[in-house]
Design an enzyme around this catalytic site. Structure first.
Site, PDB file in Angstrom:
ATOM      1  N   ASP A  77       0.897  -1.225   0.002  1.00 46.99           N
ATOM      2  CA  ASP A  77       0.002  -0.071   0.080  1.00 46.99           C
ATOM      3  C   ASP A  77       0.959   1.294  -0.138  1.00 46.99           C
ATOM      4  OD1 ASP A  77      -2.064   1.637  -0.069  1.00 46.99           O
ATOM      5  OD2 ASP A  77      -3.350   0.760   1.511  1.00 46.99           O
TER       6      ASP A  77
HETATM    7  C1  BGC Z   1      -4.992   3.266  -0.054  1.00 43.98           C
HETATM    8  C2  BGC Z   1      -5.131   2.408  -1.257  1.00 43.98           C
HETATM    9  C3  BGC Z   1      -4.834   2.844  -2.624  1.00 43.98           C
HETATM   10  C4  BGC Z   1      -3.647   3.803  -2.567  1.00 43.98           C
HETATM   11  C5  BGC Z   1      -3.456   4.336  -3.939  1.00 43.98           C
HETATM   12  C6  BGC Z   1      -3.804   4.146  -0.254  1.00 43.98           C
HETATM   13  O1  BGC Z   1      -3.749   5.231   0.639  1.00 43.98           O
HETATM   14  O2  BGC Z   1      -4.930   2.498   1.148  1.00 43.98           O
HETATM   15  O3  BGC Z   1      -6.254   1.626  -1.063  1.00 43.98           O
HETATM   16  O4  BGC Z   1      -5.161   1.881  -3.779  1.00 43.98           O
HETATM   17  O5  BGC Z   1      -3.546   4.650  -1.465  1.00 43.98           O
HETATM   18  O6  BGC Z   1      -4.145   5.494  -4.177  1.00 43.98           O
END
Ligand code: BGC
Length: 767
Positions: A301
């Site tokens: 993530d």
């Molecule tokens: C989120 C993810 C997301 C990623 C990219 C993160 O803050 O937890 O779910 O896909 O950002 O935007």
């Protein structure tokens, strides 16, 4: 053009072999196998050409750091460094790059300027639509309509693909029982069975039958694992859960996504039982890659590799890179940890190069499967982008699923549906006239102001005879609303009340549109109060004093606690955040042109003190009793245990009856359950028949009810249909505390009905 010749020769030979081979193959299975073999060979030969740094580059993902068509970043700044990395082949993927123009410009650098010309894979959060916005995923889940959910994902994929995107960071399949957690809007709710079915529908919708089609994109099951169980519902917080919950509640939708062929996984920000998910070998290698045989790749993530330092698990970024790589995180989203440290870690002997090779193979395989090597610009056709993005067909489908997502919570004296004539209707509430909030959170390509408001939707039906008063603002948003922005909630301004009350006095019916702003749920939107935000409760009570004929239309991305409304307001419609077609869908339901059929995918509590509250709980040794004289029981002294609205609950403009519950043993481990469902009302309607089981005693205590089947059926008035379910070992078994799947003999209760609180039951003995 500096295209690599070596790479072309290797691939040309491999293609010839593939062609020769494939003519010999006849069955589809054999073709798939040969295709797979072919891809494997290509990946292996490419890997042999790559330097260690280039391999690590494939494991590095950057966000869209500058406008590809705009000014070049100044040298020395972050963007300039990343740009240099891109040109050197040290970037394997990019996220947040939007539109064919931008995608093409960056792909061109990767393909034409790097030594090996390996194409980038472009990821994007296509969570509930790209430009055409569908209901938030929690709302779609309320439809229990797997075909409609699949279609919604399919359209989102086609639209995103037309804009150059190859990969969505969806579906989020995190089960959550905590309405305080803002990201419940992004999942399928509290139940692992429903969550698994929806996970499969979404993965199949996004990926289709052929990943290389320019209409499909790779999906990503996230966030592995247990991100939906943060302590106290606070975003990014510690997760400490037992193995029973992990195996029986958290894992099933992820496993289902794997079985449906999902190409990628995303790990999670949280620690799980003291190990960050991103650094967890148990989760990523042992469970996902080994036990479940997942052969796609895992992306971290955002910054989650680096976050293992503040978690107190890694000493520094380099150590974090080592831990993440060993644990099986294949791609680093924005921690800059792999690109900076991984090659050195290999050279120092701290990380085996075979682990890097494995990660790169997984990433390259997905790129091959997407057809990016065959044509890196496969998703980059401006003409197609113009024709496809926002097309009418998507709008029609968005309207269809928006209607299906609405849940009728209460309808005393049939206040609904509204009459099309001779009814003087007022709309009250700022959210009723809002064209952005209905889009909900996670809208990165959709435009602010692009939703049909409730007011617009109703006016479509009744022209200008619908009146409106704001009553009170919910939030004081700036003109440029964005999901990275904090909203300023109106806690004090009641200056609009007087107008609203005056209008309510003159109206036959008041449609009050209240709830959360679309940006009050989503990532980093945990709440300690889950009631109507700001002064809306006060507004509701003031209006009620002058006109009791209120239809409350709730808009929210999580279950809300609305005990006062539930007691006093005659009609309540749960309308979530329904996306672009929101107002049209709500109007069709309010006027009865669509008979609501949604059922809650998450329990609605009476108050935040009951949270986490969920239907599939266990009994305790002193079971729930509502007899106040008995003190030492498992209950509260100031509130009943029962929720306000249970999981699976939802009304219709017609009524249904369930009769003749029958159980037949097909064989020792297969049970057939059937029931007669009748539409006992006067209009056509759809009902979600739900089947729950209870394993009465087992070597590990089982929940009081577990959903194990459902069927969505439409019936004409007076029509009866027999609905049959088959329970096999898959439904009857459970995971022990050490993760083994067991089916134990014993007595089971079966419950069937239109909600998790159904009492129609029977039992059988499993030998
Ligand atoms: C989120 C993810 C997301 C990623 C990219 C993160 O803050 O937890 O779910 O896909 O950002 O935007």
């Amino acid at each position: 053009m500096k295209k690599n010749i070596l790479i072309c020769i290797v691939f040309a030979c491999l293609s010839c072999n593939a062609q020769k081979n494939s003519t010999k193959q006849t069955s589809k299975k054999a073709d798939n196998y040969s295709h797979q073999l072919n891809v494997e060979k290509k990946v292996d030969s490419l890997l042999r050409l790559m330097t260690l740094e280039e391999k690590v580059g494939q494991m590095n993902q950057y966000t869209g750091f500058w406008d590809a068509t705009g000014p070049t970043p100044k040298s020395g700044d972050q963007a300039a460094i990343k740009y240099e990395h891109l040109k050197k082949g040290l970037v394997g993927s990019m996220l947040n790059v939007k539109g064919v123009n931008q995608v093409k410009a960056l792909q061109k650098i990767a393909v034409e300027e790097t030594r090996l010309g390996i194409p980038l894979i472009f990821g994007f959060d296509v969570i509930h639509g790209y430009k055409t916005i569908s209901p938030v995923p929690l709302a779609e889940s309320a439809s229990w309509d797997l075909e409609a959910i699949k279609k919604s994902a399919q359209n989102a994929a086609e639209e995103a693909a037309a804009a150059g995107i190859n990969w969505t960071f969806a579906p989020m399949v995190d089960i959550s029982r905590d309405a305080r957690w803002g990201r419940v809007m992004e999942g399928a709710g509290e139940d692992p069975y429903l969550g698994s079915k929806i996970a499969i529908a979404r993965v199949k919708g996004f990926q289709g039958e052929d990943l290389s089609s320019p209409k499909t994109i790779a999906a990503c099951a996230k966030h592995f694992a247990a991100y939906g169980f943060p302590e106290a519902g606070r975003e990014y917080n510690t997760v400490d859960i037992g193995t029973s919950t992990l195996y029986n509640i958290v894992f099933p939708p992820f496993k289902a996504a794997t079985e449906a062929g999902v190409k990628t996984f995303m790990n999670a920000f949280n620690i799980l039982n003291n190990i960050p998910a991103t650094g967890s070998k148990f989760l990523q290698r042992d469970i996902l890659k080994e036990e479940w045989g997942f052969n796609g790749f895992i992306v971290s993530d955002w910054g989650s590799i680096g976050e293992m330092v503040p978690h107190g698990y890694a000493e520094n970024n380099k150590h974090a890179a080592e831990l993440a790589a060993k644990a099986g995180s294949d791609m680093d989203m924005e921690s800059n940890a792999y690109v900076k440290e991984l090659a050195n870690l290999v050279k120092e002997g701290k990380v085996e190069e075979s682990l890097v090779d494995d990660a790169v193979k997984r990433i390259l395989t997905v790129k091959f499967e997407l057809g990016l090597f065959e044509d890196p610009y496969r998703y980059c056709n401006e003409k197609n982008e113009k024709q496809v993005v926002g097309k009418q067909e998507f709008q029609n489908d968005a309207l269809d699923i928006a209607k299906k997502s609405i849940v009728l919570l209460k309808n005393e004296n049939n206040l609904l549906p509204l009459k099309k004539e001779h009814q003087n209707i007022a709309v009250i509430g700022a959210l009723g006239n809002d064209k952005t909030s209905p889009l909900g959170n996670w809208v990165l390509a959709g435009e602010n102001g692009s939703a049909v408001s409730v007011l617009e939707g109703l006016k479509e039906y009744k022209g200008n005879s619908i009146t409106y008063a704001e009553g009170a603002k919910v939030a004081i948003p700036s003109s440029k609303l964005h999901f990275t922005q904090e909203l300023d909630i109106n806690e004090t301004d009641t200056s609009g009340f007087a107008d609203a009350i005056a209008l309510a006095k003159q109206s036959d019916i008041v449609v009050m549109v209240l709830g959360e702003h679309g940006l009050q749920s989503g990532e980093a939107r945990s709440r300690t109060n889950i009631d109507l935000p700001g002064v809306q409760q006060e507004l509701l009570e003031e209006v009620y004093k002058v006109n009791k004929n209120i239809v409350l239309v709730l808009t929210n991305g999580r279950p809300l606690a609305i005990p006062w409304a539930s007691e006093h307001i005659p009609a309540i419609v749960e309308a979530w955040q329904l996306g672009t077609q929101s107002g049209n869908a709500i109007a069709q339901v309010l006027y009865g042109d669509y008979n609501p059929s949604g059922k809650l995918p998450m329990t609605f509590p009476r108050g935040v003190g009951q949270v986490p509250i969920f239907y599939n709980n266990k009994n305790t040794g002193r079971p729930n009793v509502e007899v106040r004289e008995e003190v030492f029981k498992s209950r509260y002294i100031d509130e009943v245990n029962a929720p306000l609205y249970p999981f699976g609950y939802g009304l219709s403009y017609t009524t249904f009856s369930y009769k003749n519950l029958k159980i037949n043993k097909i064989n020792a481990r297969e049970i057939k359950v059937s029931v007669d469902l009748t539409n006992t009302g006067t209009v056509k309607g759809k009902e979600v028949t739900q089947l729950y089981i209870h394993d009465k005693f087992a070597s590990v205590v089982r929940p009081l009810k577990e959903l194990k089947g459902f069927e969505l059926i439409e019936l004409e008035p007076k029509q009866t249909q027999t609905i049959a379910f088959t329970l096999t070992e898959k439904e009857l078994g459970f995971y022990t505390n050490t993760g083994e799947f067991m089916v134990e003999p014993g007595t089971f209760n079966v419950f069937v009905g239109g909600s998790s609180n159904t009492t129609l039951s029977s039992e059988f003995i499993l030998e």
